[in-house]
Design an enzyme around this catalytic site. Structure first.
Site, PDB file in Angstrom:
ATOM      1  N   ASP A  26       1.760  -8.377  -7.171  1.00 28.55           N
ATOM      2  CA  ASP A  26       2.288  -8.332  -5.825  1.00 28.55           C
ATOM      3  C   ASP A  26       2.785  -9.737  -5.480  1.00 28.55           C
ATOM      4  O   ASP A  26       2.408 -10.725  -6.128  1.00 28.55           O
ATOM      5  CB  ASP A  26       1.194  -7.891  -4.849  1.00 28.55           C
ATOM      6  CG  ASP A  26       1.698  -7.768  -3.437  1.00 28.55           C
ATOM      7  OD1 ASP A  26       2.751  -7.142  -3.239  1.00 28.55           O
ATOM      8  OD2 ASP A  26       1.044  -8.315  -2.532  1.00 28.55           O
ATOM      9  N   ASP A  28       3.848 -11.104  -1.698  1.00 37.45           N
ATOM     10  CA  ASP A  28       3.324 -11.625  -0.439  1.00 37.45           C
ATOM     11  C   ASP A  28       1.804 -11.619  -0.455  1.00 37.45           C
ATOM     12  O   ASP A  28       1.170 -10.586  -0.657  1.00 37.45           O
ATOM     13  CB  ASP A  28       3.817 -10.771   0.739  1.00 37.45           C
ATOM     14  CG  ASP A  28       5.307 -10.962   1.002  1.00 37.45           C
ATOM     15  OD1 ASP A  28       5.743 -12.108   1.048  1.00 37.45           O
ATOM     16  OD2 ASP A  28       6.009  -9.952   1.148  1.00 37.45           O
TER      17      ASP A  28
END
Length: 341
Positions: A26, A28
């Site tokens: 991922d 953010d």
């Protein structure tokens, strides 16, 4: 592969970067927060890549194109090509293309990343509910205004099939936690009713898109969110590493339901480069490092000393094993304070 019901974090005798062939990262809250790289992320990922691990960046943020994401990562000192980036825009575009005629118009309420992904699938993005769209799709766009949300609501009210890249309610930014695409989906739902088909994490279309584009054989999902990254790994039946650099707090981790329990937990991406300690059962409790945790008389308790992270791992094992009786949550704060979390 994940246990059906995970009772404790796993140990791993080898560094995770050696035990798994592909990191599905991922962005953010894991690699960066807004426009700033998270501490230790760049050097840790560089070391993992130099050791032979394939790095793939998997994001629910549909606003930007893979090239734009790759350029940002390269600017941080992580040389990245667009083929290394998988977005929820790509996943939802594939999902739509399987349900509408080739070349169909799609009302696109989102940023450039969504428009590029739709065109990649041979679909024609349009801006108005009056353009006779075969579908309407929402993706995150920080410049979104009321008029575009209203167009989505008009189309949904007319019975046009509704899709969403993802339904994350929040997104971490440099200044704090901001509304995510899920909050904007709720605006349309309030006006029009119904529910969209969702492609992004934790839904299966995102996992399928990631596997198709990376060819991963033994992937490790790495994220900061229990309800997207970790649940997505559970749905895809692959292992996961939760890093505590984003939105998930230790208290939320202790209270995680089975589908939100990661295989591993670490402070940040340095956890990729080290073995993971074993969490061992110990006469009704669990030990990790110098800590021992248990649920006794309905209360979660920990004794010993050592690194706070080992204490958290032991507490997770005790809390997850006791979960279901609803009795160990009251003293979680006291136990976390005891280990310095």
């Amino acid at each position: 592969m994940n246990e059906q019901v995970r009772r404790r974090p796993d140990g791993c005798r080898r560094p995770l970067s050696e035990a798994y062939d592909t990191a599905l990262l991922d962005l953010d809250g894991v690699v960066y927060a807004g426009g700033q790289a998270i501490a230790h992320a760049v050097e840790s990922l560089t070391s993992a890549r130099d050791g032979g691990m394939h790095l793939a960046y998997v994001t629910n943020n549909a606003a930007r194109t893979p090239q734009a994401v790759a350029d940002q990562l390269s600017g941080f000192g992580l040389p990245t090509g667009p083929e290394d980036v998988i977005t929820s825009a790509q996943a939802v575009a594939r999902l739509i293309s399987e349900q509408v005629p080739a070349g169909a118009r799609v009302l696109a309420v989102g940023g450039e990343g969504l428009w590029v992904a739709l065109r990649e699938r041979g679909l024609e993005p349009v801006r108005s509910a009056d353009d006779d769209p075969a579908a309407v799709v929402q993706g995150f766009d920080p410049t979104l205004d009321w008029e575009r949300l209203a167009e989505a609501a008009y189309a949904v009210q007319r019975g046009v099939p509704w899709f969403a890249s993802n339904t994350d309610l929040t997104i971490p930014k440099e200044r704090g936690i901001a509304p995510g695409n899920g909050a904007l989906v709720e605006v349309v739902r309030t006006a029009a009713g119904g529910s969209p088909q969702v492609a992004g994490k934790p839904q299966p279309p995102m996992h399928r898109e990631t596997v198709l584009r990376t060819g991963a054989r033994r992937p490790l999902v790495i994220g900061d969110r229990l309800d997207t990254d970790i649940e997505g790994a559970t749905n895809g039946e692959v292992d996961s590493l939760l890093v505590l650099t984003g939105v998930t707090t230790p208290a939320e981790l202790l209270a995680a339901p089975p589908q939100h329990r990661p295989a591993y937990v670490d402070e940040d991406l340095r956890g990729l480069l080290a073995p993971q300690p074993e969490v061992a059962a110990d006469d009704g409790g669990f030990r990790c490092g110098g800590w021992r945790a248990e649920v006794a008389d309905g209360a979660l308790a920990v004794t010993g000393e050592g690194t706070p992270l080992d204490g958290l791992r032991a507490l997770c094992a005790a809390a997850w094993t006791a979960a279901g009786d609803g009795s160990c949550g009251a003293d979680a704060g006291k136990a976390l304070g005891r280990i310095g979390r």
